[in-house]
Design a protein around this motif. Structure first.
Motif, mmCIF file in Angstrom:
data_model
loop_
_atom_site.group_PDB
_atom_site.id
_atom_site.type_symbol
_atom_site.label_atom_id
_atom_site.label_comp_id
_atom_site.label_asym_id
_atom_site.label_seq_id
_atom_site.Cartn_x
_atom_site.Cartn_y
_atom_site.Cartn_z
ATOM 1 N N ASP A 26 -8.244 0.144 2.860
ATOM 2 C CA ASP A 26 -8.369 0.619 1.492
ATOM 3 C C ASP A 26 -9.843 0.831 1.158
ATOM 4 O O ASP A 26 -10.713 0.118 1.650
ATOM 5 C CB ASP A 26 -7.744 -0.413 0.543
ATOM 6 N N LYS A 27 -10.133 1.785 0.288
ATOM 7 C CA LYS A 27 -11.526 2.077 -0.057
ATOM 8 C C LYS A 27 -12.200 0.891 -0.749
ATOM 9 O O LYS A 27 -13.387 0.647 -0.539
ATOM 10 C CB LYS A 27 -11.622 3.333 -0.926
ATOM 11 N N LYS A 28 -11.465 0.143 -1.539
ATOM 12 C CA LYS A 28 -12.050 -1.037 -2.187
ATOM 13 C C LYS A 28 -12.429 -2.093 -1.152
ATOM 14 O O LYS A 28 -13.455 -2.750 -1.272
ATOM 15 C CB LYS A 28 -11.089 -1.622 -3.221
ATOM 16 N N VAL A 29 -11.590 -2.251 -0.149
ATOM 17 C CA VAL A 29 -11.862 -3.207 0.926
ATOM 18 C C VAL A 29 -13.081 -2.742 1.719
ATOM 19 O O VAL A 29 -13.966 -3.545 2.047
ATOM 20 C CB VAL A 29 -10.629 -3.379 1.837
ATOM 21 N N ALA A 30 -13.133 -1.445 2.006
ATOM 22 C CA ALA A 30 -14.274 -0.891 2.746
ATOM 23 C C ALA A 30 -15.561 -1.047 1.944
ATOM 24 O O ALA A 30 -16.615 -1.405 2.498
ATOM 25 C CB ALA A 30 -14.018 0.576 3.062
ATOM 26 N N GLU A 31 -15.486 -0.802 0.648
ATOM 27 C CA GLU A 31 -16.673 -0.948 -0.205
ATOM 28 C C GLU A 31 -17.147 -2.393 -0.232
ATOM 29 O O GLU A 31 -18.342 -2.671 -0.123
ATOM 30 C CB GLU A 31 -16.362 -0.469 -1.630
ATOM 31 N N ARG A 32 -16.230 -3.310 -0.351
ATOM 32 C CA ARG A 32 -16.579 -4.732 -0.372
ATOM 33 C C ARG A 32 -17.270 -5.130 0.932
ATOM 34 O O ARG A 32 -18.287 -5.815 0.923
ATOM 35 C CB ARG A 32 -15.301 -5.566 -0.585
ATOM 36 N N ARG A 33 -16.697 -4.720 2.051
ATOM 37 C CA ARG A 33 -17.275 -5.060 3.349
ATOM 38 C C ARG A 33 -18.665 -4.451 3.499
ATOM 39 O O ARG A 33 -19.578 -5.092 4.005
ATOM 40 C CB ARG A 33 -16.337 -4.564 4.458
ATOM 41 N N LEU A 34 -18.839 -3.226 3.034
ATOM 42 C CA LEU A 34 -20.139 -2.565 3.100
ATOM 43 C C LEU A 34 -21.161 -3.301 2.235
ATOM 44 O O LEU A 34 -22.300 -3.518 2.650
ATOM 45 C CB LEU A 34 -20.005 -1.099 2.666
ATOM 46 N N ARG A 35 -20.760 -3.714 1.055
ATOM 47 C CA ARG A 35 -21.658 -4.483 0.174
ATOM 48 C C ARG A 35 -22.014 -5.832 0.804
ATOM 49 O O ARG A 35 -23.149 -6.285 0.702
ATOM 50 C CB ARG A 35 -21.031 -4.689 -1.197
ATOM 51 N N GLU A 36 -21.041 -6.487 1.428
ATOM 52 C CA GLU A 36 -21.294 -7.781 2.066
ATOM 53 C C GLU A 36 -22.305 -7.674 3.198
ATOM 54 O O GLU A 36 -22.952 -8.658 3.540
ATOM 55 C CB GLU A 36 -19.983 -8.379 2.590
ATOM 56 N N HIS A 37 -22.435 -6.475 3.775
ATOM 57 C CA HIS A 37 -23.381 -6.266 4.872
ATOM 58 C C HIS A 37 -24.608 -5.480 4.424
ATOM 59 O O HIS A 37 -25.268 -4.816 5.230
ATOM 60 C CB HIS A 37 -22.674 -5.593 6.059
ATOM 61 N N GLY A 38 -24.898 -5.555 3.136
ATOM 62 C CA GLY A 38 -26.131 -4.974 2.600
ATOM 63 C C GLY A 38 -26.185 -3.466 2.660
ATOM 64 O O GLY A 38 -27.277 -2.892 2.676
ATOM 65 N N GLY A 39 -25.046 -2.802 2.717
ATOM 66 C CA GLY A 39 -25.017 -1.347 2.759
ATOM 67 C C GLY A 39 -25.183 -0.780 4.162
ATOM 68 O O GLY A 39 -25.208 0.433 4.320
ATOM 69 N N ASP A 40 -25.285 -1.615 5.167
ATOM 70 C CA ASP A 40 -25.440 -1.169 6.553
ATOM 71 C C ASP A 40 -24.065 -0.850 7.126
ATOM 72 O O ASP A 40 -23.266 -1.739 7.408
ATOM 73 C CB ASP A 40 -26.128 -2.256 7.376
ATOM 74 N N VAL A 41 -23.802 0.454 7.305
ATOM 75 C CA VAL A 41 -22.493 0.902 7.758
ATOM 76 C C VAL A 41 -22.174 0.412 9.169
ATOM 77 O O VAL A 41 -21.028 0.077 9.474
ATOM 78 C CB VAL A 41 -22.357 2.439 7.634
ATOM 79 N N VAL A 42 -23.155 0.338 10.036
ATOM 80 C CA VAL A 42 -22.916 -0.100 11.399
ATOM 81 C C VAL A 42 -22.486 -1.575 11.422
ATOM 82 O O VAL A 42 -21.530 -1.951 12.103
ATOM 83 C CB VAL A 42 -24.180 0.138 12.285
ATOM 84 N N LYS A 43 -23.186 -2.410 10.686
ATOM 85 C CA LYS A 43 -22.833 -3.837 10.630
ATOM 86 C C LYS A 43 -21.449 -4.025 10.012
ATOM 87 O O LYS A 43 -20.667 -4.876 10.443
ATOM 88 C CB LYS A 43 -23.876 -4.622 9.828
ATOM 89 N N ALA A 44 -21.154 -3.232 8.996
ATOM 90 C CA ALA A 44 -19.857 -3.333 8.334
ATOM 91 C C ALA A 44 -18.728 -2.968 9.296
ATOM 92 O O ALA A 44 -17.710 -3.662 9.357
ATOM 93 C CB ALA A 44 -19.818 -2.445 7.100
ATOM 94 N N ILE A 45 -18.916 -1.916 10.062
ATOM 95 C CA ILE A 45 -17.887 -1.515 11.016
ATOM 96 C C ILE A 45 -17.761 -2.544 12.134
ATOM 97 O O ILE A 45 -16.652 -2.895 12.541
ATOM 98 C CB ILE A 45 -18.186 -0.110 11.597
ATOM 99 N N ARG A 46 -18.864 -3.043 12.621
ATOM 100 C CA ARG A 46 -18.839 -4.048 13.691
ATOM 101 C C ARG A 46 -18.145 -5.337 13.233
ATOM 102 O O ARG A 46 -17.575 -6.051 14.056
ATOM 103 C CB ARG A 46 -20.256 -4.361 14.185
ATOM 104 N N SER A 47 -18.218 -5.636 11.944
ATOM 105 C CA SER A 47 -17.580 -6.858 11.460
ATOM 106 C C SER A 47 -16.057 -6.795 11.590
ATOM 107 O O SER A 47 -15.400 -7.818 11.609
ATOM 108 C CB SER A 47 -17.982 -7.124 10.011
ATOM 109 N N TYR A 48 -15.520 -5.584 11.659
ATOM 110 C CA TYR A 48 -14.079 -5.429 11.853
ATOM 111 C C TYR A 48 -13.686 -5.591 13.315
ATOM 112 O O TYR A 48 -12.535 -5.822 13.626
ATOM 113 C CB TYR A 48 -13.621 -4.042 11.385
ATOM 114 N N LEU A 49 -14.635 -5.425 14.223
ATOM 115 C CA LEU A 49 -14.328 -5.455 15.661
ATOM 116 C C LEU A 49 -14.440 -6.816 16.254
ATOM 117 O O LEU A 49 -14.917 -7.739 15.897
ATOM 118 C CB LEU A 49 -15.209 -4.479 16.427
#
Length: 121
Positions: free
Chosen positions: A98-121
């Motif tokens: 969900d976009k809200k979940v993606a936004e939350r994860r991105l915010r939790e990683h300081g806006g770094d998209v790579v770190k946010a995606i890696r956190s799912y892996l």
């Protein structure tokens, strides 16, 4: 010599059985009375228990208030993070979240998209 067997009438047997049940019921009732008749004569122990309960409730309320305050501070901190909407879309589309979940994860990683995606892996 044949001796006659003593004859017990059915009524006598039932009367004996009924009397035994009555005695057993009376004994059980007396035992229950002894158990349930216990009264604590000390009012101070109940006051002590009440004061302990009130104290514990106050400690718990203070702890919950502190946790709520920390949670609100964390939410304010995350809301202050600047994010790119296209990054939210990428995470949501690629990871099927969900976009809200993606936004939350991105915010939790300081806006770094790579770190946010890696956190799912």
């Amino acid at each position: 010599i044949v001796r006659p067997l003593p004859c017990f009438s059915m009524a006598a047997e039932m009367d004996h059985s009924s009397q035994a049940q009555d005695n057993n019921a009376t004994e059980t009732a007396q035992q229950m009375d002894r158990i349930t008749d216990h009264v604590d004569d000390e009012d101070s122990s109940s006051n002590l228990d009440a004061s302990k309960a009130a104290s514990a409730a106050n400690v718990l309320a203070a702890k919950q208030a502190k946790e709520l305050e920390a949670q609100q501070a964390r939410e304010r901190e995350l809301a202050a993070v600047k994010i790119d909407r296209s990054h939210v879309d990428v995470i949501a589309d690629e990871l099927l979240v969900d976009k809200k979940v993606a936004e939350r994860r991105l915010r939790e990683h300081g806006g770094d998209v790579v770190k946010a995606i890696r956190s799912y892996l």
